[in-house]
Motif scaffolding. Sequence first.
Motif, PDB file in Angstrom:
ATOM      1  N   VAL A   1      32.677  52.870  29.202  1.00 44.85           N
ATOM      2  CA  VAL A   1      33.909  53.567  29.584  1.00 44.85           C
ATOM      3  C   VAL A   1      34.933  53.372  28.476  1.00 44.85           C
ATOM      4  O   VAL A   1      34.912  52.352  27.769  1.00 44.85           O
ATOM      5  CB  VAL A   1      34.431  53.039  30.941  1.00 44.85           C
ATOM      6  N   GLN A   2      35.811  54.337  28.324  1.00 46.67           N
ATOM      7  CA  GLN A   2      36.871  54.216  27.329  1.00 46.67           C
ATOM      8  C   GLN A   2      37.992  53.326  27.851  1.00 46.67           C
ATOM      9  O   GLN A   2      38.192  53.199  29.071  1.00 46.67           O
ATOM     10  CB  GLN A   2      37.426  55.592  26.979  1.00 46.67           C
ATOM     11  N   ALA A   3      38.713  52.735  26.939  1.00 47.55           N
ATOM     12  CA  ALA A   3      39.864  51.926  27.315  1.00 47.55           C
ATOM     13  C   ALA A   3      40.828  52.756  28.172  1.00 47.55           C
ATOM     14  O   ALA A   3      41.076  53.930  27.883  1.00 47.55           O
ATOM     15  CB  ALA A   3      40.581  51.418  26.073  1.00 47.55           C
ATOM     16  N   GLY A   4      41.333  52.126  29.222  1.00 52.05           N
ATOM     17  CA  GLY A   4      42.200  52.812  30.162  1.00 52.05           C
ATOM     18  C   GLY A   4      41.458  53.416  31.343  1.00 52.05           C
ATOM     19  O   GLY A   4      42.078  53.847  32.315  1.00 52.05           O
ATOM     20  N   GLY A   5      40.144  53.462  31.256  1.00 52.75           N
ATOM     21  CA  GLY A   5      39.344  54.044  32.311  1.00 52.75           C
ATOM     22  C   GLY A   5      39.059  53.079  33.441  1.00 52.75           C
ATOM     23  O   GLY A   5      39.570  51.950  33.473  1.00 52.75           O
ATOM     24  N   SER A   6      38.225  53.539  34.375  1.00 52.55           N
ATOM     25  CA  SER A   6      37.912  52.766  35.576  1.00 52.55           C
ATOM     26  C   SER A   6      36.415  52.733  35.824  1.00 52.55           C
ATOM     27  O   SER A   6      35.678  53.647  35.436  1.00 52.55           O
ATOM     28  CB  SER A   6      38.591  53.373  36.803  1.00 52.55           C
ATOM     29  N   LEU A   7      35.993  51.679  36.488  1.00 48.93           N
ATOM     30  CA  LEU A   7      34.622  51.544  36.972  1.00 48.93           C
ATOM     31  C   LEU A   7      34.659  50.792  38.287  1.00 48.93           C
ATOM     32  O   LEU A   7      35.567  49.980  38.511  1.00 48.93           O
ATOM     33  CB  LEU A   7      33.748  50.753  35.991  1.00 48.93           C
ATOM     34  N   ARG A   8      33.671  51.042  39.131  1.00 44.13           N
ATOM     35  CA  ARG A   8      33.518  50.256  40.346  1.00 44.13           C
ATOM     36  C   ARG A   8      32.142  49.623  40.356  1.00 44.13           C
ATOM     37  O   ARG A   8      31.136  50.330  40.310  1.00 44.13           O
ATOM     38  CB  ARG A   8      33.713  51.084  41.607  1.00 44.13           C
ATOM     39  N   LEU A   9      32.116  48.320  40.405  1.00 44.99           N
ATOM     40  CA  LEU A   9      30.867  47.584  40.509  1.00 44.99           C
ATOM     41  C   LEU A   9      30.544  47.329  41.971  1.00 44.99           C
ATOM     42  O   LEU A   9      31.438  47.147  42.792  1.00 44.99           O
ATOM     43  CB  LEU A   9      30.958  46.254  39.763  1.00 44.99           C
ATOM     44  N   SER A  10      29.259  47.319  42.267  1.00 44.05           N
ATOM     45  CA  SER A  10      28.791  46.996  43.610  1.00 44.05           C
ATOM     46  C   SER A  10      27.799  45.847  43.530  1.00 44.05           C
ATOM     47  O   SER A  10      27.099  45.674  42.532  1.00 44.05           O
ATOM     48  CB  SER A  10      28.107  48.208  44.246  1.00 44.05           C
TER      49      SER A  10
ATOM     50  N   ALA B   1      41.473  36.079  38.526  1.00 46.58           N
ATOM     51  CA  ALA B   1      41.851  35.482  37.254  1.00 46.58           C
ATOM     52  C   ALA B   1      43.120  36.170  36.756  1.00 46.58           C
ATOM     53  O   ALA B   1      43.331  37.368  37.009  1.00 46.58           O
ATOM     54  CB  ALA B   1      40.731  35.661  36.230  1.00 46.58           C
ATOM     55  N   ASP B   2      43.963  35.433  36.056  1.00 50.76           N
ATOM     56  CA  ASP B   2      45.216  36.000  35.571  1.00 50.76           C
ATOM     57  C   ASP B   2      44.983  37.214  34.686  1.00 50.76           C
ATOM     58  O   ASP B   2      45.781  38.159  34.680  1.00 50.76           O
ATOM     59  CB  ASP B   2      45.998  34.943  34.785  1.00 50.76           C
ATOM     60  N   SER B   3      43.883  37.198  33.955  1.00 45.20           N
ATOM     61  CA  SER B   3      43.612  38.280  33.005  1.00 45.20           C
ATOM     62  C   SER B   3      43.319  39.619  33.671  1.00 45.20           C
ATOM     63  O   SER B   3      43.384  40.660  33.012  1.00 45.20           O
ATOM     64  CB  SER B   3      42.437  37.893  32.108  1.00 45.20           C
ATOM     65  N   VAL B   4      43.004  39.615  34.960  1.00 42.46           N
ATOM     66  CA  VAL B   4      42.665  40.875  35.642  1.00 42.46           C
ATOM     67  C   VAL B   4      43.608  41.208  36.790  1.00 42.46           C
ATOM     68  O   VAL B   4      43.475  42.279  37.402  1.00 42.46           O
ATOM     69  CB  VAL B   4      41.208  40.858  36.153  1.00 42.46           C
ATOM     70  N   LYS B   5      44.537  40.331  37.094  1.00 42.45           N
ATOM     71  CA  LYS B   5      45.472  40.594  38.205  1.00 42.45           C
ATOM     72  C   LYS B   5      46.222  41.887  37.982  1.00 42.45           C
ATOM     73  O   LYS B   5      46.732  42.154  36.891  1.00 42.45           O
ATOM     74  CB  LYS B   5      46.459  39.430  38.340  1.00 42.45           C
ATOM     75  N   GLY B   6      46.303  42.682  39.037  1.00 44.46           N
ATOM     76  CA  GLY B   6      46.995  43.956  38.960  1.00 44.46           C
ATOM     77  C   GLY B   6      46.128  45.089  38.441  1.00 44.46           C
ATOM     78  O   GLY B   6      46.530  46.258  38.513  1.00 44.46           O
ATOM     79  N   ARG B   7      44.948  44.767  37.903  1.00 44.63           N
ATOM     80  CA  ARG B   7      44.050  45.804  37.381  1.00 44.63           C
ATOM     81  C   ARG B   7      42.751  45.890  38.171  1.00 44.63           C
ATOM     82  O   ARG B   7      42.188  46.971  38.326  1.00 44.63           O
ATOM     83  CB  ARG B   7      43.720  45.535  35.910  1.00 44.63           C
ATOM     84  N   PHE B   8      42.265  44.767  38.629  1.00 43.10           N
ATOM     85  CA  PHE B   8      41.001  44.715  39.355  1.00 43.10           C
ATOM     86  C   PHE B   8      41.265  44.424  40.831  1.00 43.10           C
ATOM     87  O   PHE B   8      42.234  43.743  41.171  1.00 43.10           O
ATOM     88  CB  PHE B   8      40.105  43.606  38.805  1.00 43.10           C
TER      89      PHE B   8
ATOM     90  N   LEU C   1      40.958  49.510  32.192  1.00 42.72           N
ATOM     91  CA  LEU C   1      40.037  48.639  31.463  1.00 42.72           C
ATOM     92  C   LEU C   1      40.435  48.518  29.996  1.00 42.72           C
ATOM     93  O   LEU C   1      40.938  49.468  29.382  1.00 42.72           O
ATOM     94  CB  LEU C   1      38.612  49.161  31.588  1.00 42.72           C
ATOM     95  N   LYS C   2      40.171  47.330  29.465  1.00 41.08           N
ATOM     96  CA  LYS C   2      40.494  47.011  28.075  1.00 41.08           C
ATOM     97  C   LYS C   2      39.204  46.606  27.348  1.00 41.08           C
ATOM     98  O   LYS C   2      38.259  46.145  27.984  1.00 41.08           O
ATOM     99  CB  LYS C   2      41.474  45.837  28.029  1.00 41.08           C
ATOM    100  N   PRO C   3      39.189  46.737  26.042  1.00 43.00           N
ATOM    101  CA  PRO C   3      37.991  46.309  25.299  1.00 43.00           C
ATOM    102  C   PRO C   3      37.609  44.852  25.577  1.00 43.00           C
ATOM    103  O   PRO C   3      36.417  44.525  25.592  1.00 43.00           O
ATOM    104  CB  PRO C   3      38.396  46.516  23.844  1.00 43.00           C
ATOM    105  N   GLU C   4      38.588  44.016  25.831  1.00 45.09           N
ATOM    106  CA  GLU C   4      38.290  42.601  26.104  1.00 45.09           C
ATOM    107  C   GLU C   4      37.660  42.378  27.480  1.00 45.09           C
ATOM    108  O   GLU C   4      37.258  41.267  27.806  1.00 45.09           O
ATOM    109  CB  GLU C   4      39.540  41.743  25.957  1.00 45.09           C
ATOM    110  N   ASP C   5      37.573  43.422  28.283  1.00 45.26           N
ATOM    111  CA  ASP C   5      36.855  43.326  29.555  1.00 45.26           C
ATOM    112  C   ASP C   5      35.349  43.514  29.370  1.00 45.26           C
ATOM    113  O   ASP C   5      34.584  43.354  30.328  1.00 45.26           O
ATOM    114  CB  ASP C   5      37.362  44.372  30.551  1.00 45.26           C
ATOM    115  N   THR C   6      34.930  43.863  28.170  1.00 40.77           N
ATOM    116  CA  THR C   6      33.511  44.048  27.887  1.00 40.77           C
ATOM    117  C   THR C   6      32.743  42.756  28.122  1.00 40.77           C
ATOM    118  O   THR C   6      33.085  41.709  27.571  1.00 40.77           O
ATOM    119  CB  THR C   6      33.312  44.513  26.434  1.00 40.77           C
TER     120      THR C   6
END
Length: 122
Positions: free
Chosen positions: A11-20, A60-67, A85-90
């Motif tokens: 996914v490109q930066a700024g995009g979304s994904l849903r994991l199951s 985790a602080d790094s994902v609060k408000g996004r995940f 999503l950010k590249p560092e979420d890879t």
Amino acid sequence: VQLQASGGGLVQAGGSLRLSCAASGRTFSNYAMGWFRQAPGKEREFVAGISSSGVSTDYADSVKGRFAISRDNAKNTVYLQMNSLKPEDTAVYYCASRIRYGGTWPKDYNYWGQGTLVTVSS
């Protein structure tokens, strides 16, 4: 408990994904669930956790408000909605389970899924 994670992808930066993460083998609603991730060359880290009932969550602080973590006990499934999503979420994302809610270390969890790869391009 057997766990099967899915939903990863590119996914490109700024995009979304849903994991199951689908669970089988034992009473899913008895278990707290967590999502972890592991980037290349790094240790596995906590991302989010949810209590057995779904009432309590932690991030985790790094994902609060996004995940956002959620679960559907009728479907024996836990989800991780990932936005902005950010590249560092890879990383490879893993779901895991334990009896008691509140663990944030991999050693706290008893059962693990196989992981699903999330790649965020810049």
